[in-house]
Design a protein around this motif. Structure first.
Motif, PDB file in Angstrom:
ATOM      1  N   UNK A 140      -2.128  -7.486   4.691  1.00  0.00           N
ATOM      2  CA  UNK A 140      -2.774  -7.469   3.373  1.00  0.00           C
ATOM      3  C   UNK A 140      -1.963  -6.536   2.494  1.00  0.00           C
ATOM      4  N   UNK A 141      -1.738  -6.954   1.247  1.00  0.00           N
ATOM      5  CA  UNK A 141      -1.009  -6.123   0.292  1.00  0.00           C
ATOM      6  C   UNK A 141      -1.993  -5.272  -0.489  1.00  0.00           C
ATOM      7  N   UNK A 142      -1.548  -4.086  -0.853  1.00  0.00           N
ATOM      8  CA  UNK A 142      -2.382  -3.149  -1.604  1.00  0.00           C
ATOM      9  C   UNK A 142      -1.535  -2.565  -2.722  1.00  0.00           C
ATOM     10  N   UNK A 143      -2.123  -2.495  -3.890  1.00  0.00           N
ATOM     11  CA  UNK A 143      -1.422  -1.915  -5.029  1.00  0.00           C
ATOM     12  C   UNK A 143      -2.395  -1.058  -5.815  1.00  0.00           C
ATOM     13  N   UNK A 144      -1.949   0.133  -6.188  1.00  0.00           N
ATOM     14  CA  UNK A 144      -2.779   1.021  -6.998  1.00  0.00           C
ATOM     15  C   UNK A 144      -2.429   0.789  -8.456  1.00  0.00           C
ATOM     16  N   UNK A 145      -3.422   0.407  -9.224  1.00  0.00           N
ATOM     17  CA  UNK A 145      -3.244   0.185 -10.656  1.00  0.00           C
ATOM     18  C   UNK A 145      -4.247   1.085 -11.363  1.00  0.00           C
TER      19      UNK A 145
END
Length: 172
Positions: free
Chosen positions: A60-65
């Motif tokens: 699973x990909x995770x990105x902090x925005x």
């Protein structure tokens, strides 16, 4: 009354991946904490832990925005990851097969001229007896080592300052 058995960690991971693959959407943690218990039976308490394990494994990909973390996983990524893994394993297999073939060839080359003959067996037996005899002689030499004049001289030389000191101490 039967007790309800909880899901294993692997079952939770599989069901969490199903959520991503079926919806093909991007989620925040709070959305998954609401959705997972309803649709897949994953307890809300364990959603974060399961999600983190999937992120750590690269499934699973995770990105902090800004201040929010967004999570996503698409079926095509999993397919590409499996294809890359399959290609890597196939290349390792072909390298291993090539190395195996090369080693078989070198074994065959080494066998040439080493056919088991009566003369070879006799020489091997003679070599073995010489090695045994050598071991016995080394043991005997070691037994008499302390009587070796060189060793005795080395012992005297190394003890000479001590004996000189002792004799001075006795006189004075």
């Amino acid at each position: 009354m039967s007790k309800k058995r909880g899901l294993s960690g692997e079952e939770k991971r599989t069901r969490m991946m199903e959520i991503f693959f079926e919806t093909k959407d991007v989620f925040q943690l709070k959305d998954l904490e609401k959705l997972a218990p309803k649709e897949k039976g994953i307890t809300a308490m364990s959603v974060k832990e399961v999600l983190q394990s999937l992120v750590d494994d690269g499934m699973v990909d995770c990105e902090r925005i800004g201040t929010s973390n967004y999570y996503w996983a698409f079926p095509s990524k999993a397919l590409h990851a499996r294809k890359r893994k399959l290609e890597a394993l196939n290349s390792q297999l072909s390298e291993g097969s090539q190395k195996h073939a090369d080693l078989q060839k070198s074994i065959e080359k080494a066998r040439v001229g080493r056919q088991e003959t009566e003369e070879r067996a006799m020489l091997a037996k003679e070599l073995s007896s010489f090695q045994d005899q050598r071991k016995k002689l080394k043991a005997e030499v070691e037994k008499y080592r302390e009587c070796d004049p060189q060793v005795v001289e080395e012992i005297r030389f190394s003890c000479a300052p001590v004996t000189a000191w002792n004799s001075l101490c006795r006189q004075g």
